[in-house]
Scaffold this motif. Structure first.
Motif, PDB file in Angstrom:
ATOM      1  N   ILE A  42      -2.368   4.856  -2.842  1.00  0.00           N
ATOM      2  CA  ILE A  42      -2.652   3.634  -2.105  1.00  0.00           C
ATOM      3  C   ILE A  42      -1.499   3.429  -1.131  1.00  0.00           C
ATOM      4  CG2 ILE A  42      -3.060   1.147  -2.230  1.00  0.00           C
ATOM      5  CD1 ILE A  42      -3.991   1.574  -5.152  1.00  0.00           C
ATOM      6  N   THR A  43      -1.788   3.593   0.154  1.00  0.00           N
ATOM      7  CA  THR A  43      -0.796   3.365   1.190  1.00  0.00           C
ATOM      8  C   THR A  43      -1.004   1.947   1.705  1.00  0.00           C
ATOM      9  OG1 THR A  43      -0.869   5.711   1.783  1.00  0.00           O
ATOM     10  CG2 THR A  43       0.166   4.217   3.357  1.00  0.00           C
ATOM     11  N   TYR A  44       0.049   1.143   1.622  1.00  0.00           N
ATOM     12  CA  TYR A  44      -0.063  -0.276   1.949  1.00  0.00           C
ATOM     13  C   TYR A  44       1.004  -0.649   2.980  1.00  0.00           C
ATOM     14  CZ  TYR A  44       4.034  -0.724  -0.961  1.00  0.00           C
ATOM     15  OH  TYR A  44       5.302  -0.572  -1.473  1.00  0.00           O
ATOM     16  N   CYS A  45       0.751  -1.705   3.732  1.00  0.00           N
ATOM     17  CA  CYS A  45       1.673  -2.166   4.765  1.00  0.00           C
ATOM     18  C   CYS A  45       2.738  -3.084   4.153  1.00  0.00           C
ATOM     19  CB  CYS A  45       0.912  -2.899   5.866  1.00  0.00           C
ATOM     20  SG  CYS A  45       1.980  -3.524   7.180  1.00  0.00           S
ATOM     21  N   THR A  46       4.001  -2.684   4.321  1.00  0.00           N
ATOM     22  CA  THR A  46       5.097  -3.517   3.835  1.00  0.00           C
ATOM     23  C   THR A  46       5.309  -4.727   4.739  1.00  0.00           C
ATOM     24  OG1 THR A  46       6.711  -2.161   5.024  1.00  0.00           O
ATOM     25  CG2 THR A  46       6.275  -1.600   2.723  1.00  0.00           C
ATOM     26  N   GLN A  47       5.015  -4.590   6.024  1.00  0.00           N
ATOM     27  CA  GLN A  47       5.162  -5.706   6.956  1.00  0.00           C
ATOM     28  C   GLN A  47       4.191  -6.837   6.610  1.00  0.00           C
ATOM     29  OE1 GLN A  47       4.325  -3.156  10.296  1.00  0.00           O
ATOM     30  NE2 GLN A  47       6.386  -3.491  11.152  1.00  0.00           N
ATOM     31  N   CYS A  48       3.015  -6.454   6.143  1.00  0.00           N
ATOM     32  CA  CYS A  48       1.971  -7.430   5.785  1.00  0.00           C
ATOM     33  C   CYS A  48       2.126  -7.933   4.349  1.00  0.00           C
ATOM     34  CB  CYS A  48       0.592  -6.805   5.962  1.00  0.00           C
ATOM     35  SG  CYS A  48       0.251  -6.207   7.636  1.00  0.00           S
ATOM     36  N   GLN A  49       3.075  -7.354   3.624  1.00  0.00           N
ATOM     37  CA  GLN A  49       3.364  -7.720   2.246  1.00  0.00           C
ATOM     38  C   GLN A  49       2.161  -7.519   1.317  1.00  0.00           C
ATOM     39  OE1 GLN A  49       5.437 -11.461   1.959  1.00  0.00           O
ATOM     40  NE2 GLN A  49       6.718 -10.986   3.728  1.00  0.00           N
ATOM     41  N   TRP A  50       1.554  -6.346   1.413  1.00  0.00           N
ATOM     42  CA  TRP A  50       0.383  -6.025   0.612  1.00  0.00           C
ATOM     43  C   TRP A  50       0.714  -5.255  -0.662  1.00  0.00           C
ATOM     44  CZ3 TRP A  50      -2.686  -4.389   5.532  1.00  0.00           C
ATOM     45  CH2 TRP A  50      -3.176  -5.543   6.158  1.00  0.00           C
TER      46      TRP A  50
ATOM     47  N   GLY B 209       2.329  -1.171  10.056  1.00  0.00           N
ATOM     48  CA  GLY B 209       1.272  -1.221  11.058  1.00  0.00           C
ATOM     49  C   GLY B 209      -0.079  -1.667  10.543  1.00  0.00           C
ATOM     50  N   GLY B 210      -0.105  -2.413   9.442  1.00  0.00           N
ATOM     51  CA  GLY B 210      -1.372  -2.923   8.924  1.00  0.00           C
ATOM     52  C   GLY B 210      -2.179  -1.914   8.135  1.00  0.00           C
ATOM     53  N   ILE B 211      -1.543  -0.834   7.697  1.00  0.00           N
ATOM     54  CA  ILE B 211      -2.273   0.211   6.975  1.00  0.00           C
ATOM     55  C   ILE B 211      -2.608  -0.226   5.549  1.00  0.00           C
ATOM     56  CG2 ILE B 211      -0.187   1.394   6.152  1.00  0.00           C
ATOM     57  CD1 ILE B 211      -1.752   4.050   6.653  1.00  0.00           C
ATOM     58  N   PHE B 212      -3.804   0.113   5.111  1.00  0.00           N
ATOM     59  CA  PHE B 212      -4.202  -0.014   3.716  1.00  0.00           C
ATOM     60  C   PHE B 212      -5.266   1.043   3.485  1.00  0.00           C
ATOM     61  CE2 PHE B 212      -5.905  -1.537  -0.224  1.00  0.00           C
ATOM     62  CZ  PHE B 212      -4.786  -2.072  -0.866  1.00  0.00           C
ATOM     63  N   VAL B 213      -4.843   2.167   2.919  1.00  0.00           N
ATOM     64  CA  VAL B 213      -5.728   3.320   2.728  1.00  0.00           C
ATOM     65  C   VAL B 213      -5.628   3.777   1.281  1.00  0.00           C
ATOM     66  CG1 VAL B 213      -6.188   5.718   3.389  1.00  0.00           C
ATOM     67  CG2 VAL B 213      -5.480   4.065   5.124  1.00  0.00           C
ATOM     68  N   ILE B 214      -6.777   3.998   0.656  1.00  0.00           N
ATOM     69  CA  ILE B 214      -6.826   4.499  -0.710  1.00  0.00           C
ATOM     70  C   ILE B 214      -7.467   5.878  -0.662  1.00  0.00           C
ATOM     71  CG2 ILE B 214      -7.715   4.121  -3.045  1.00  0.00           C
ATOM     72  CD1 ILE B 214      -7.861   1.100  -2.273  1.00  0.00           C
ATOM     73  N   GLN B 215      -6.760   6.854  -1.223  1.00  0.00           N
ATOM     74  CA  GLN B 215      -7.263   8.221  -1.232  1.00  0.00           C
ATOM     75  C   GLN B 215      -7.308   8.758  -2.651  1.00  0.00           C
ATOM     76  OE1 GLN B 215      -4.416   9.754   1.854  1.00  0.00           O
ATOM     77  NE2 GLN B 215      -6.330  10.628   2.651  1.00  0.00           N
ATOM     78  N   CYS B 216      -8.294   9.588  -2.897  1.00  0.00           N
ATOM     79  CA  CYS B 216      -8.397  10.327  -4.149  1.00  0.00           C
ATOM     80  C   CYS B 216      -8.332  11.789  -3.760  1.00  0.00           C
ATOM     81  CB  CYS B 216      -9.698   9.997  -4.871  1.00  0.00           C
ATOM     82  SG  CYS B 216      -9.850  10.799  -6.477  1.00  0.00           S
ATOM     83  N   GLY B 217      -7.186  12.403  -4.003  1.00  0.00           N
ATOM     84  CA  GLY B 217      -6.973  13.748  -3.478  1.00  0.00           C
ATOM     85  C   GLY B 217      -7.007  13.681  -1.966  1.00  0.00           C
TER      86      GLY B 217
END
Length: 100
Positions: A16-24, A53-61
């Motif tokens: 789970i890649t989350y944005c630290t700037q957005c505090q997610w 940069g507002g990223i929120f991506v969930i990957q499985c493999g």
């Protein structure tokens, strides 16, 4: 001495890649906890990856389960669990989550 167990190569990794700037971080951590609780026997690990940069991506493999930009906002936990299940154990019943 600290021992670190590497996840089993036979079990998939969710990131789970989350944005630290957005505090997610809290949202990402909650989703990680939900996945680890539901898929405790199927998952090797869930990794939290800080981004910007507002990223929120969930990957499985290599598969993208959810991308905030592509999919519009954040997944509800039902959708997230169903998408992960569809990749890990399509035959698995998620109980009340699968009921209409």
């Amino acid at each position: 001495m600290i021992e670190v167990d590497c996840p089993s190569p036979a079990k998939p990794r969710v990131s789970i890649t989350y944005c630290t700037q957005c505090q997610w971080l809290l949202r990402a951590g909650w989703m990680a906890q939900e996945l680890l609780s539901t898929f405790r026997d199927e998952l090797g690990e869930v990794a939290l990856i800080p981004g910007t940069g507002g990223i929120f991506v969930i990957q499985c493999g290599a598969d993208t389960i959810w991308d905030r930009t592509r999919d519009g906002g954040f997944p509800d936990v039902k959708t997230l669990k169903q998408r992960v299940r569809d990749r890990l154990a399509p035959e698995r019943d998620l109980g009340h989550i699968d009921r209409p």
